[in-house]
Motif scaffolding. Structure first.
Motif, PDB file in Angstrom:
ATOM      1  N   ARG A 197     -13.108   6.710 -21.374  1.00  0.00           N
ATOM      2  CA  ARG A 197     -12.270   6.444 -22.193  1.00  0.00           C
ATOM      3  C   ARG A 197     -11.260   5.594 -22.625  1.00  0.00           C
ATOM      4  O   ARG A 197     -10.791   5.137 -22.980  1.00  0.00           O
ATOM      5  CB  ARG A 197     -11.956   7.829 -22.555  1.00  0.00           C
ATOM      6  N   ASP A 198     -10.898   5.473 -20.950  1.00  0.00           N
ATOM      7  CA  ASP A 198     -10.017   4.347 -20.830  1.00  0.00           C
ATOM      8  C   ASP A 198      -9.860   3.542 -19.739  1.00  0.00           C
ATOM      9  O   ASP A 198     -10.399   4.159 -18.634  1.00  0.00           O
ATOM     10  CB  ASP A 198      -8.356   5.223 -21.059  1.00  0.00           C
ATOM     11  N   ILE A 199      -9.089   2.762 -19.834  1.00  0.00           N
ATOM     12  CA  ILE A 199      -8.413   1.768 -17.866  1.00  0.00           C
ATOM     13  C   ILE A 199      -6.710   1.564 -17.780  1.00  0.00           C
ATOM     14  O   ILE A 199      -6.288   1.210 -18.921  1.00  0.00           O
ATOM     15  CB  ILE A 199      -9.033   0.389 -18.001  1.00  0.00           C
ATOM     16  N   VAL A 200      -7.011   2.652 -16.762  1.00  0.00           N
ATOM     17  CA  VAL A 200      -5.265   2.025 -16.339  1.00  0.00           C
ATOM     18  C   VAL A 200      -4.754   1.446 -14.873  1.00  0.00           C
ATOM     19  O   VAL A 200      -6.011   0.905 -14.515  1.00  0.00           O
ATOM     20  CB  VAL A 200      -4.754   4.043 -15.904  1.00  0.00           C
ATOM     21  N   ILE A 201      -3.558   0.824 -15.151  1.00  0.00           N
ATOM     22  CA  ILE A 201      -3.626  -0.160 -14.054  1.00  0.00           C
ATOM     23  C   ILE A 201      -2.849   0.572 -13.055  1.00  0.00           C
ATOM     24  O   ILE A 201      -1.990   0.941 -13.931  1.00  0.00           O
ATOM     25  CB  ILE A 201      -2.810  -1.457 -14.375  1.00  0.00           C
ATOM     26  N   ASN A 202      -2.645  -0.067 -11.801  1.00  0.00           N
ATOM     27  CA  ASN A 202      -2.275   0.731 -10.664  1.00  0.00           C
ATOM     28  C   ASN A 202      -1.624  -0.301  -9.790  1.00  0.00           C
ATOM     29  O   ASN A 202      -2.480  -1.334  -9.909  1.00  0.00           O
ATOM     30  CB  ASN A 202      -3.159   1.750  -9.713  1.00  0.00           C
ATOM     31  N   VAL A 203      -0.532  -0.499  -9.089  1.00  0.00           N
ATOM     32  CA  VAL A 203       0.046  -1.833  -9.094  1.00  0.00           C
ATOM     33  C   VAL A 203       0.109  -1.373  -7.145  1.00  0.00           C
ATOM     34  O   VAL A 203       1.128  -0.058  -7.247  1.00  0.00           O
ATOM     35  CB  VAL A 203       1.358  -1.817  -9.688  1.00  0.00           C
ATOM     36  N   GLY A 204      -0.283  -1.207  -5.991  1.00  0.00           N
ATOM     37  CA  GLY A 204      -0.458  -0.525  -4.983  1.00  0.00           C
ATOM     38  C   GLY A 204       1.142  -1.724  -4.304  1.00  0.00           C
ATOM     39  O   GLY A 204       1.656  -2.150  -4.512  1.00  0.00           O
ATOM     40  N   ARG A 205       0.769  -1.647  -3.149  1.00  0.00           N
ATOM     41  CA  ARG A 205       2.236  -1.815  -2.482  1.00  0.00           C
ATOM     42  C   ARG A 205       2.818  -3.488  -2.116  1.00  0.00           C
ATOM     43  O   ARG A 205       4.247  -3.404  -1.945  1.00  0.00           O
ATOM     44  CB  ARG A 205       3.063  -0.703  -0.706  1.00  0.00           C
ATOM     45  N   THR A 206       1.565  -3.851  -2.259  1.00  0.00           N
ATOM     46  CA  THR A 206       1.298  -5.570  -1.604  1.00  0.00           C
ATOM     47  C   THR A 206       1.227  -6.283  -3.263  1.00  0.00           C
ATOM     48  O   THR A 206       1.704  -7.252  -3.112  1.00  0.00           O
ATOM     49  CB  THR A 206       0.676  -5.843  -1.112  1.00  0.00           C
ATOM     50  N   GLY A 207       1.664  -5.395  -4.612  1.00  0.00           N
ATOM     51  CA  GLY A 207       1.730  -5.686  -6.233  1.00  0.00           C
ATOM     52  C   GLY A 207      -0.204  -6.057  -6.122  1.00  0.00           C
ATOM     53  O   GLY A 207      -0.169  -6.455  -7.708  1.00  0.00           O
ATOM     54  N   ALA A 208      -1.022  -6.042  -5.900  1.00  0.00           N
ATOM     55  CA  ALA A 208      -2.447  -5.766  -5.756  1.00  0.00           C
ATOM     56  C   ALA A 208      -2.753  -5.106  -7.123  1.00  0.00           C
ATOM     57  O   ALA A 208      -2.451  -3.651  -6.963  1.00  0.00           O
ATOM     58  CB  ALA A 208      -3.456  -6.138  -4.802  1.00  0.00           C
ATOM     59  N   VAL A 209      -2.731  -5.415  -8.599  1.00  0.00           N
ATOM     60  CA  VAL A 209      -3.376  -4.578  -9.346  1.00  0.00           C
ATOM     61  C   VAL A 209      -4.354  -4.091  -9.568  1.00  0.00           C
ATOM     62  O   VAL A 209      -5.428  -5.210  -9.828  1.00  0.00           O
ATOM     63  CB  VAL A 209      -2.982  -5.581 -10.811  1.00  0.00           C
ATOM     64  N   THR A 210      -4.710  -2.870  -9.531  1.00  0.00           N
ATOM     65  CA  THR A 210      -6.139  -2.678  -9.678  1.00  0.00           C
ATOM     66  C   THR A 210      -6.749  -1.513 -10.822  1.00  0.00           C
ATOM     67  O   THR A 210      -5.833  -0.389 -11.209  1.00  0.00           O
ATOM     68  CB  THR A 210      -6.511  -1.289  -7.885  1.00  0.00           C
ATOM     69  N   PRO A 234       9.332  -8.571  -6.285  1.00  0.00           N
ATOM     70  CA  PRO A 234       9.818  -7.829  -5.328  1.00  0.00           C
ATOM     71  C   PRO A 234      10.917  -6.572  -5.664  1.00  0.00           C
ATOM     72  O   PRO A 234      10.159  -5.466  -5.046  1.00  0.00           O
ATOM     73  CB  PRO A 234      10.559  -8.529  -4.428  1.00  0.00           C
ATOM     74  N   GLN A 235      10.885  -6.115  -7.102  1.00  0.00           N
ATOM     75  CA  GLN A 235      11.672  -4.675  -7.287  1.00  0.00           C
ATOM     76  C   GLN A 235      10.855  -3.956  -8.000  1.00  0.00           C
ATOM     77  O   GLN A 235      11.310  -3.225  -8.646  1.00  0.00           O
ATOM     78  CB  GLN A 235      12.746  -5.479  -8.204  1.00  0.00           C
ATOM     79  N   CYS A 236       9.840  -4.712  -8.209  1.00  0.00           N
ATOM     80  CA  CYS A 236       8.557  -3.540  -8.764  1.00  0.00           C
ATOM     81  C   CYS A 236       8.822  -2.115  -8.427  1.00  0.00           C
ATOM     82  O   CYS A 236       8.707  -2.069  -6.875  1.00  0.00           O
ATOM     83  CB  CYS A 236       6.918  -4.174  -8.903  1.00  0.00           C
ATOM     84  N   PRO A 237       9.149  -0.996  -9.716  1.00  0.00           N
ATOM     85  CA  PRO A 237       9.001   0.636  -8.637  1.00  0.00           C
ATOM     86  C   PRO A 237       7.223   0.855  -7.727  1.00  0.00           C
ATOM     87  O   PRO A 237       7.978   1.325  -7.136  1.00  0.00           O
ATOM     88  CB  PRO A 237       9.560   1.320  -9.935  1.00  0.00           C
ATOM     89  N   ALA A 238       6.550   0.825  -8.880  1.00  0.00           N
ATOM     90  CA  ALA A 238       5.425   0.725  -7.971  1.00  0.00           C
ATOM     91  C   ALA A 238       4.811   0.262  -6.563  1.00  0.00           C
ATOM     92  O   ALA A 238       4.853   0.935  -5.945  1.00  0.00           O
ATOM     93  CB  ALA A 238       3.892   0.454  -8.891  1.00  0.00           C
ATOM     94  N   GLN A 239       5.679  -0.901  -6.249  1.00  0.00           N
ATOM     95  CA  GLN A 239       5.967  -1.289  -4.797  1.00  0.00           C
ATOM     96  C   GLN A 239       6.861  -1.084  -4.149  1.00  0.00           C
ATOM     97  O   GLN A 239       5.946  -0.774  -2.927  1.00  0.00           O
ATOM     98  CB  GLN A 239       5.326  -3.210  -5.326  1.00  0.00           C
TER      99      GLN A 239
END
Length: 669
Positions: free
Chosen positions: A323-336, A427-432
C-alpha cells in the motif's frame, strides 16, 4: 628450544586446541575461557613461526585461510551426492512408506528423522584421519573445491580422533545471530544485505578469499558417510551417525530413530511448531531408512535415492498488497525503505511491514505502489519483499520515487561514493539522534539498564532528551509520568544512569557512534591515548600510527570531533560527571626504563601487599604484558604464597621466578 622439543610441544598444543574446539563448537561444553584458548593459540603460532618447517595443513593455526584463490578447482565425489525427492503433505509421506513396505514386503520400517538444515551441502574427505579436501555438492557428481573455506569452520575437525579414511557429507550453515550481525554491518556500510542465511552461507563458502569466510562464524552438521576405509562399516544409519560423533564430527542432536510412518509424522508436527526455537534455519525434515542393507535393496533413481525423502515445510511466503513505502533513518543516517502491507500471516505472525533494502532493490524488482507482492519471513528474520506478481496489475499501480529530502529533518539525502544506501548527513537529524541514543545506552556501550527503545522513544516524544548529554539531566520527576514507569523502575533507571558515569572511556567512545569505530577500536584508542581529549586533539597521522586504526577510521574520527556540536556534547557529558579517561591498565612514562618493558609476566599465589589484579595493572603500567599461563614466551613468574602448578611448571621450564619482595623492588617500592 631445540627442534625436537618444539615439535613435541607443537603437537601437544594442536591436540589441546582441537579438543577445546570440539568441546566448544561440537559439545557446547567449553573447558577453558576464551582468554586461555587464545593464549594456547598464540603459543602455537609463536612456535610455528620459530619453526616454519613444522607447520602442517591440519594445524589449528591454519584455520584463518590462505591467500585468495584464482578459481575453484573441480572435485569428483567418490560416491555421487544425490538430491532428495520432496513431500509436501502427510499423504505423500504415507505413499513413500507404502512403496517401501511393498517393495521390501515388510510390515514396518525403521526410519531416522533429521532436521533439514537450510544451508549449503558439502562433502569433506579425510585420509588417515586428516582433512584433505572439501567440496560443494555441485551437480551431485562434480563439485567445487572449497577446502580452504571449510577449514575456517571451527566445528569441523582438521584431524579426526581416529586415523580413518572417509568421505563425509553434511550441511554448512550460518546461525541466525551471525546472519543478523553480518547484515547489520552490510547495511551500515551501505551494502545490499543477504536475502537469507542460506545465501549468506553459500556466499561465504563460494568466494575466493578464505579470509572472508574466516570472518563469519559458519557452522556445520554432518549427516552421512559417502565412503569409508580402514574401519568396519556400520549396518544402520543410526550407527553411522554415532560413529561420526566418536570421530569428533558434529552431528545434529535433534534426530530420532522411529518405527513406522506415524512416529515420523509426529516428529514433523513437533518441529513444524518449534522450528523457530532453533538458532539456525530449517526448511523441513529428512526421513531416511535406517537399515543400510535395506537401502541397497531399494536402490536409487538417476536423481534421488528411493530410501529417503525430504518433507518440506509450507513455504513461509505470502502474497499481499503493497500500500505504501515509508522511509526509516538509522543512527548512521542510512535511509531504508519499508513496505507497508495489507496484513498477511507468515510463520505464525501477522506481517504488516517488510524490508525493501534500498533504492536499487526497488528499481531492480520493479516494485510499484499497489502491487501484489510476495513476502518472505524466515524464522525470526525481518520480513522482506522478494518479488512482484506483475500479472495481477490493474493499471492503477504507481511508480515510487525515493525522496530527495530526509523525512525527519528535511535535509538533502545524498549517496556517498561507493555506497548503495542514501544518507541523511545532517548530524542534528532527530531520527539519527534517537537511534544514536538507543545505541549509546546499549549493553556494549554505556550499558544503562532500563533504557530500552520504547523508553527512549517516549523521552523523545516528551522532548526530555535530544542527545546523550540530556540523559544525565533526567530526574525522577521527569520519568514518573512516562508510561509503565513506576517508582521502583524510575529509581533503578536513575541509579543506572548515575552508575554509567564511572565507565571507562572506551564505552563512551563506542556509545558515541563514530562511524567505523566499533567496541574494539574504541578500546584501542582509549588505551593508547588515555583520555578523550587526547583523541579529540589527535591528527590523522597520529591516529593511523596506532595499531588497528586504519585510514578510513582515522579520517572518520577526525571529522567527527571537528564538529562543534560534538565538542559541546563532550563538554556537557564531562560537566555531568561522565568519566573521560581510560580506567584500564596503560603504560606510564616510566615504562621506557622499567624492568617490565616488553616482558611477559605470570602472577601466581597470594601477594600480601596487593591483589593479583592490582599487581597486573602495575606491570602493564610499566610496559609489561600479563598472561595467565606459563609458556616458552614467559620472561618471569611472580610467585606469592601458596603458589601451585604454575610455579612448578615455571621451574620445570627454566622460567625465572621472583618472590614478592623482589617484585616490589622491581616496581620501585
Amino acid at each position: 628450544m631445540d627442534r625436537q622439543r618444539a615439535q613435541d610441544t607443537i603437537e601437544k598444543l594442536r591436540r589441546q586446541l582441537e579438543e577445546h574446539n570440539y568441546r566448544y563448537y561440537v559439545m557446547d561444553d567449553p573447558a577453558i575461557s576464551d582468554t586461555e584458548y587464545d593464549q594456547l593459540m598464540q603459543r602455537l603460532i609463536a612456535l610455528e613461526e620459530e619453526h616454519p618447517d613444522l607447520v602442517t595443513p591440519d594445524s589449528p593455526s591454519q584455520r584463518v585461510g590462505g591467500e585468495p584463490l584464482p578459481f575453484f578447482e573441480k572435485v569428483e565425489h567418490a560416491i555421487p551426492m544425490l538430491s532428495l525427492g520432496n513431500a509436501f503433505s502427510f499423504e505423500q509421506l504415507k505413499e513413500f512408506d507404502q512403496r517401501i513396505r511393498k517393495t521390501t514386503e515388510r510390515e514396518s520400517i525403521d526410519y531416522v528423522c533429521e532436521l533439514k538444515i537450510d544451508g549449503l551441502a558439502v562433502s569433506i574427505r579425510y585420509e588417515e584421519g586428516f582433512m584433505v579436501r572439501g567440496a560443494t555438492r555441485g551437480d551431485g557428481r562434480v563439485g567445487e573445491n572449497i577446502t580452504s573455506n571449510l577449514k575456517t569452520i571451527r566445528s569441523l575437525p582438521l584431524r579426526l580422533k581416529e586415523p580413518v579414511t572417509l568421505e563425509v557429507r553434511g550441511e554448512a550453515f550460518l546461525p541466525k545471530k551471525e546472519f543478523e550481525r553480518i547484515n547489520r554491518v552490510k547495511e551500515e556500510r551501505g551494502e545490499v544485505p543477504f536475502a537469507n542465511p542460506r545465501n549468506a552461507a553459500a556466499g561465504s563458502l563460494r568466494q575466493l578469499d578464505p579470509k572472508l569466510a574466516a570472518e563469519r562464524a559458519l557452522d556445520a552438521f554432518l549427516y552421512g558417510v559417502g565412503e569409508i576405509k580402514g574401519k568396519e562399516v556400520p549396518t544402520t544409519h543410526t550407527a553411522s551417525l554415532e560413529m561420526l560423533t566418536r570421530l569428533g564430527l558434529k552431528v545434529n542432536p535433534d534426530r530420532v530413530t522411529v518405527k513406522g510412518i506415524d512416529d515420523v509424522m509426529d516428529y514433523v508436527d513437533y518441529w513444524r511448531e518449534h522450528r523457530l526455537d532453533l538458532g539456525y534455519e530449517i526448511d523441513g525434515i529428512v526421513i531416511k531408512v535406517d537399515d543400510l542393507a535395506l537401502r541397497e535393496e531399494l536402490g536409487s533413481t538417476a536423481k534421488s535415492p528411493r530410501w529417503a525423502i525430504a518433507y518440506k515445510f509450507p513455504a513461509e511466503e505470502g502474497v499481499t498488497v503493497l500500500r505504501d513505502i515509508v522511509i526509516n533513518v538509522g543512527r548512521t543516517g542510512a535511509v531504508t525503505p519499508t513496505a507497508v502491507l495489507d496484513p498477511v500471516s507468515l510463520a505464525g505472525t501477522t506481517v504488516r511491514r517488510a524490508s525493501l533494502h534500498n533504492e536499487d532493490f526497488i528499481r531492480e524488482k520493479g516494485i510499484r505502489l499497489g502491487d501484489h507482492v510476495i513476502v518472505r519471513k524466515a524464522g525470526d528474520i525481518i520480513p522482506e519483499v522478494v518479488g512482484v506478481l506483475e500479472d495481477q496489475r490493474t493499471g492503477k499501480e504507481r511508480t515510487y520515487e525515493m525522496p530527495s529530502e530526509c523525512p525527519e529533518c528535511g535535509s538533502e539525502l545524498v549517496r556517498l561514493e561507493g555506497e548503495v544506501a542514501l544518507r541523511c548527513i545532517n548530524p542534528q537529524c532527530p531520527a539519527q539522534t534517537r537511534e544514536g541514543i538507543i545505541h549509546f545506552v546499549s549493553r556494549g556501550a554505556m550499558n544503562i539498564e532500563g533504557l530500552g527503545e520504547k523508553v527512549v522513544s517516549q523521552l523523545f516524544k516528551e522532548e526530555l532528551v535530544r542527545g546523550p548529554a540530556d540523559l544525565y539531566d533526567l530526574r525522577e520527576e521527569d520519568l514518573l509520568p512516562l508510561e509503565r514507569m513506576g517508582k521502583k523502575s524510575v529509581e533503578n533507571l536513575v541509579a543506572a544512569i548515575e552508575a554509567s558515569k564511572k565507565n571507562s572511556v572506551e564505552r563512551l567512545l563506542f556509545g558515541l557512534g563514530i562511524r567505523f569505530v566499533g567496541s574494539k577500536g574504541a578500546q584501542v584508542l582509549a588505551r593508547h591515548f588515555g583520555d578523550i581529549h587526547a583523541i579529540m586533539g589527535a591528527e590523522r597521522e597520529a591516529l593511523e600510527a596506532v595499531d588497528e586504526i586504519g585510514p578510513k577510521m582515522a579520517e572518520s574520527i577526525v571529522a567527527y570531533f571537528e564538529n562543534p556540536e560534538v565538542k559541546a556534547t563532550i563538554q556537557r557529558l564531562e560537566a555531568s560527571g561522565v568519566n573521560m579517561t581510560y580506567r584500564g591498565p596503560v603504560a606510564s612514562s616510566k615504562a621506557e626504563d622499567s624492568p617490565f618493558t616488553g616482558k611477559t609476566v605470570v602472577l601466581t599465589g597470594t601477594l600480601e601487599s596487593m591483589s593479583r589484579k592490582d599487581a597486573g595493572t602495575r606491570v602493564e603500567e610499566l610496559g609489561g604484558r600479563v598472561t595467565n599461563s606459563v609458556s616458552s614466551n614467559t620472561d618471569f613468574l611472580v610467585a606469592g604464597e601458596k603458589a601451585g602448578s604454575k610455579l612448578k611448571k615455571a621451574q620445570e621450564m627454566g622460567v625465572k621466578v621472583v618472590g614478592e619482595e623482589e617484585f616490589l623492588s622491581m616496581l620501585g617500592e
